[in-house]
Design an enzyme around this catalytic site. Structure first.
Site, mmCIF file in Angstrom:
data_model
loop_
_atom_site.group_PDB
_atom_site.id
_atom_site.type_symbol
_atom_site.label_atom_id
_atom_site.label_comp_id
_atom_site.label_asym_id
_atom_site.label_seq_id
_atom_site.Cartn_x
_atom_site.Cartn_y
_atom_site.Cartn_z
ATOM 1 N NE ARG A 172 -2.570 -0.979 3.658
ATOM 2 C CZ ARG A 172 -3.021 -0.146 4.569
ATOM 3 N NH1 ARG A 172 -3.828 0.823 4.223
ATOM 4 N NH2 ARG A 172 -2.671 -0.275 5.814
ATOM 5 N NE ARG A 176 3.327 8.803 -5.254
ATOM 6 C CZ ARG A 176 2.804 9.275 -4.138
ATOM 7 N NH1 ARG A 176 3.432 10.195 -3.426
ATOM 8 N NH2 ARG A 176 1.622 8.852 -3.742
ATOM 9 N NE ARG A 255 0.133 -5.225 15.836
ATOM 10 C CZ ARG A 255 0.715 -5.688 16.939
ATOM 11 N NH1 ARG A 255 0.748 -6.976 17.184
ATOM 12 N NH2 ARG A 255 1.269 -4.862 17.800
ATOM 13 N NE ARG A 286 -0.518 5.867 12.750
ATOM 14 C CZ ARG A 286 -1.125 5.337 11.697
ATOM 15 N NH1 ARG A 286 -0.746 5.650 10.475
ATOM 16 N NH2 ARG A 286 -2.117 4.485 11.851
ATOM 17 C CD GLU A 311 -2.101 4.850 15.540
ATOM 18 O OE1 GLU A 311 -2.684 5.878 15.169
ATOM 19 O OE2 GLU A 311 -1.799 3.936 14.768
ATOM 20 C CE1 TYR A 359 -6.711 -1.068 8.122
ATOM 21 C CE2 TYR A 359 -6.954 -0.549 5.802
ATOM 22 C CZ TYR A 359 -6.813 -0.147 7.107
ATOM 23 O OH TYR A 359 -6.800 1.195 7.400
ATOM 24 C CG ASP A 361 -8.395 2.132 3.129
ATOM 25 O OD1 ASP A 361 -8.084 2.364 4.308
ATOM 26 O OD2 ASP A 361 -7.566 2.027 2.202
HETATM 27 P P1 FAD Z 1 -16.680 -0.894 11.885
HETATM 28 O O1 FAD Z 1 -16.558 0.557 11.656
HETATM 29 O O2 FAD Z 1 -15.697 -1.558 12.778
HETATM 30 O O3 FAD Z 1 -18.153 -1.155 12.463
HETATM 31 C C1 FAD Z 1 -18.549 -2.381 13.034
HETATM 32 C C2 FAD Z 1 -19.568 -2.073 14.112
HETATM 33 O O4 FAD Z 1 -20.137 -3.311 14.592
HETATM 34 C C3 FAD Z 1 -18.973 -1.376 15.329
HETATM 35 O O5 FAD Z 1 -19.642 -0.172 15.579
HETATM 36 C C4 FAD Z 1 -19.150 -2.382 16.452
HETATM 37 O O6 FAD Z 1 -19.416 -1.784 17.713
HETATM 38 C C5 FAD Z 1 -20.364 -3.179 15.969
HETATM 39 N N1 FAD Z 1 -20.453 -4.503 16.585
HETATM 40 C C6 FAD Z 1 -19.474 -5.434 16.668
HETATM 41 N N2 FAD Z 1 -19.928 -6.518 17.355
HETATM 42 C C7 FAD Z 1 -21.210 -6.251 17.691
HETATM 43 C C8 FAD Z 1 -22.202 -6.964 18.430
HETATM 44 N N3 FAD Z 1 -21.947 -8.165 18.976
HETATM 45 N N4 FAD Z 1 -23.414 -6.401 18.608
HETATM 46 C C9 FAD Z 1 -23.675 -5.165 18.094
HETATM 47 N N5 FAD Z 1 -22.773 -4.450 17.397
HETATM 48 C C10 FAD Z 1 -21.561 -4.978 17.207
HETATM 49 N N6 FAD Z 1 -10.174 3.782 6.368
HETATM 50 C C11 FAD Z 1 -9.931 4.755 5.471
HETATM 51 O O7 FAD Z 1 -10.556 4.779 4.417
HETATM 52 N N7 FAD Z 1 -9.007 5.729 5.730
HETATM 53 C C12 FAD Z 1 -8.296 5.769 6.886
HETATM 54 O O8 FAD Z 1 -7.471 6.671 7.088
HETATM 55 C C13 FAD Z 1 -8.537 4.750 7.849
HETATM 56 N N8 FAD Z 1 -7.854 4.749 9.001
HETATM 57 C C14 FAD Z 1 -8.084 3.749 9.891
HETATM 58 C C15 FAD Z 1 -7.359 3.760 11.068
HETATM 59 C C16 FAD Z 1 -7.558 2.765 11.996
HETATM 60 C C17 FAD Z 1 -6.769 2.779 13.266
HETATM 61 C C18 FAD Z 1 -8.491 1.719 11.715
HETATM 62 C C19 FAD Z 1 -8.704 0.599 12.694
HETATM 63 C C20 FAD Z 1 -9.218 1.722 10.557
HETATM 64 C C21 FAD Z 1 -9.025 2.732 9.625
HETATM 65 N N9 FAD Z 1 -9.748 2.771 8.447
HETATM 66 C C22 FAD Z 1 -9.506 3.760 7.544
HETATM 67 C C23 FAD Z 1 -10.740 1.724 8.132
HETATM 68 C C24 FAD Z 1 -12.182 2.090 8.563
HETATM 69 O O9 FAD Z 1 -12.239 2.220 9.957
HETATM 70 C C25 FAD Z 1 -13.105 0.981 8.068
HETATM 71 O O10 FAD Z 1 -13.109 0.942 6.678
HETATM 72 C C26 FAD Z 1 -14.542 1.129 8.504
HETATM 73 O O11 FAD Z 1 -14.619 1.343 9.872
HETATM 74 C C27 FAD Z 1 -15.242 -0.152 8.143
HETATM 75 O O12 FAD Z 1 -16.550 -0.122 8.552
HETATM 76 P P2 FAD Z 1 -17.274 -1.438 9.069
HETATM 77 O O13 FAD Z 1 -18.703 -1.074 9.134
HETATM 78 O O14 FAD Z 1 -16.879 -2.618 8.297
HETATM 79 O O15 FAD Z 1 -16.656 -1.705 10.537
HETATM 80 N N1 UDP Z 2 5.194 1.497 7.164
HETATM 81 C C1 UDP Z 2 6.498 1.652 7.559
HETATM 82 N N2 UDP Z 2 6.976 2.892 7.899
HETATM 83 C C2 UDP Z 2 6.171 3.985 7.885
HETATM 84 C C3 UDP Z 2 4.830 3.841 7.480
HETATM 85 C C4 UDP Z 2 4.363 2.572 7.132
HETATM 86 O O1 UDP Z 2 7.236 0.688 7.628
HETATM 87 O O2 UDP Z 2 6.654 5.092 8.230
HETATM 88 C C5 UDP Z 2 4.724 0.138 6.805
HETATM 89 C C6 UDP Z 2 4.219 -0.624 8.029
HETATM 90 O O3 UDP Z 2 4.534 -1.981 7.869
HETATM 91 C C7 UDP Z 2 2.722 -0.389 7.975
HETATM 92 C C8 UDP Z 2 2.461 -0.408 6.463
HETATM 93 O O4 UDP Z 2 3.634 0.203 5.906
HETATM 94 O O5 UDP Z 2 2.020 -1.400 8.655
HETATM 95 C C9 UDP Z 2 1.200 0.342 6.038
HETATM 96 O O6 UDP Z 2 1.297 1.677 6.455
HETATM 97 P P1 UDP Z 2 0.054 2.676 6.522
HETATM 98 O O7 UDP Z 2 0.539 3.999 7.003
HETATM 99 O O8 UDP Z 2 -0.675 2.604 5.237
HETATM 100 O O9 UDP Z 2 -0.822 1.960 7.623
HETATM 101 P P2 UDP Z 2 -1.996 2.447 8.558
HETATM 102 O O10 UDP Z 2 -2.186 3.919 8.403
HETATM 103 O O11 UDP Z 2 -3.169 1.642 8.146
HETATM 104 O O12 UDP Z 2 -1.493 2.084 9.907
#
Ligand code: FAD
Ligand code: UDP
Length: 378
Positions: A172, A176, A255, A286, A311, A359, A361
């Site tokens: 991902r 460049r 994780r 970060r 984080e 995973y 987005d």
């Molecule tokens: P979720 O948002 O996890 O929703 C699932 C829901 O189900 C939750 O509200 C939970 O409480 C509920 N649930 C679970 N079990 C039960 C139960 N037993 N009963 C009732 N409810 C329940 N995406 C991006 O596009 N850009 C980003 O920069 C980005 N950053 C991220 C950073 C982090 C740290 C993480 C973890 C994810 C990130 N994502 C990002 C991904 C994004 O969070 C997901 O794409 C999105 O949340 C997916 O939606 P979902 O509905 O599948 O899951």
């Molecule tokens: N990564 C890295 N160094 C960085 C940023 C990212 O090695 O400074 C690697 C790391 O393995 C990470 C992966 O690239 O898990 C994806 O990074 P990204 O920032 O896309 O992950 P997220 O924002 O989802 O944590």
């Protein structure tokens, strides 16, 4: 009720919104006390600065159907995501680009010279055959850059030897040979003008949608539980797939993240929204400084205070929020077993990040929910 949706994240809300628009009556339950899953955000009370509670969320997509769909609920700012990283006390731009390479080697290479150098340094592995993250990293950028920017960050993020991680994890991250340091390659990106929660609430704002919060699907003391609903009403389930089957095929590994949030009495802490820490001696991966996600709110955000979030990453136990699927070979075998079990569930549709152990987005979660609605449920 025509449909029960378990989970009010982007996947569940997209299904609910489409079903409601088609005239179906939908109930959405979520075990959390708020709507929106991991994209939920709220204003930090002392400063009014919007903080994404489950980690920074940047919206980006190249999918025109998804872009058209999300724009029905929110406008987007012109924010363009850029990330920097600190290595041995010096700040470098990410993703690795010509600026990073020239700064690292204290040089003024042209694109062709930089490519030739990396090719020479990367000679020990071929990106196409890379068997794991370490081989892929070295094949893409050569050992010196890999060791500076990837090895220790990845070890902190995954607490797993990069030799045991799949190569895709860093696919991902583009490399460049220009000075372009946009983090994402997508056609569209931006942040919701009124914040994530306003966007998510608009998706649920329909007379055919009822949302019940603090309601766990596995809690048999509430009427919309698994036992009472499966086979009685179509269910879209977006919680963890292993939990649904009571871990019959073992636990899938995740994780989780710990967030340490602080309000500081200064106007600007780091001059940018995300600073990565590449080295092993810094325990966090970060620091996010949330005011920088919304430069257009400068007139309403305080000039003498800022919110920063450090984080930390670690393995999740059952009691933790699952954030990133680890995807070891055992996990992949477990997932296949759960997929077989899922086929046997009558009218239960597994979706989203937790329901498919993938995973995703936000644009992918929304896109796959639109497909599930159009192809299976409508
Ligand atoms: P979720 O948002 O996890 O929703 C699932 C829901 O189900 C939750 O509200 C939970 O409480 C509920 N649930 C679970 N079990 C039960 C139960 N037993 N009963 C009732 N409810 C329940 N995406 C991006 O596009 N850009 C980003 O920069 C980005 N950053 C991220 C950073 C982090 C740290 C993480 C973890 C994810 C990130 N994502 C990002 C991904 C994004 O969070 C997901 O794409 C999105 O949340 C997916 O939606 P979902 O509905 O599948 O899951
Ligand atoms: N990564 C890295 N160094 C960085 C940023 C990212 O090695 O400074 C690697 C790391 O393995 C990470 C992966 O690239 O898990 C994806 O990074 P990204 O920032 O896309 O992950 P997220 O924002 O989802 O944590």
């Amino acid at each position: 009720m025509d449909l029960l949706v378990v989970g009010s994240g982007f996947f569940g809300l997209t299904i609910a919104e489409r079903a409601a628009a088609a005239g179906r009556r939908v109930t959405v339950i979520d075990r959390r006390a708020h709507i929106g899953g991991n994209a939920y955000s709220e204003d930090e009370p002392e400063t009014g600065i919007e903080v994404h509670r489950y980690g920074a969320h940047l919206f980006h997509t190249s999918n025109p159907t998804v872009w058209e769909y999300v724009n029905r609920f929110t406008d987007f700012t012109s924010y363009v995501h850029r990330v920097y990283t600190t290595h041995k006390g010096v700040v470098f731009p990410l993703p690795i680009n010509l600026g990073t390479i020239n700064q690292f080697f204290q040089a003024a290479y042209t694109p062709d010279q930089a490519k030739a150098l990396v090719q020479e340094l990367a000679g020990e592995f071929d990106a196409k055959d890379a068997a794991n993250l370490e081989e892929k990293g070295i094949a893409l950028i050569g050992r010196p850059l890999y060791e500076a920017f990837i090895r220790d960050y990845t070890a902190k993020q995954w607490q797993t030897d990069p030799k045991d991680l799949p190569a895709e994890v860093i696919s991902r991250l583009p490399v460049r040979y220009t000075y372009d340091n946009r983090y994402f390659n997508d056609t569209w990106e931006g942040l919701p003008v009124d914040g994530y929660t306003a966007w998510l609430e608009r998706m649920a704002d329909h007379p055919n949608i009822e949302v019940k919060l603090s309601t766990d699907y596995f809690d048999e003391s509430q009427p919309l539980n698994k036992k009472a609903t499966v086979g009685q009403v179509p269910v879209v389930y977006t919680g963890p797939v292993d939990r649904y089957f009571d871990y019959a095929e073992g636990e899938l590994s995740w994780r989780t993240l710990d967030f340490e949030q602080e309000v500081l009495p200064i106007g600007d802490f780091q001059g940018t929204s995300v600073m990565n820490y590449a080295d092993a001696d810094v325990p966090y991966t970060r620091i996010h400084e949330f005011k920088h996600f919304h430069p257009e709110r400068a007139d309403r955000y305080p000039t003498d205070k800022t919110v920063v979030v450090r984080e930390y990453s670690r393995f999740a136990t059952r009691a933790d929020e699952p954030y990133y699927p680890v995807n070891t070979a055992d996990d992949r075998a477990g997932l296949l077993a759960y997929r077989d079990l899922a086929k046997g569930e009558r009218d239960v549709h597994f979706g989203g990040r937790l329901g498919t152990y993938q995973y995703l987005d936000m644009h992918m979660a929304i896109g796959s929910a639109l497909s599930m609605w159009n192809n299976q449920l409508a």
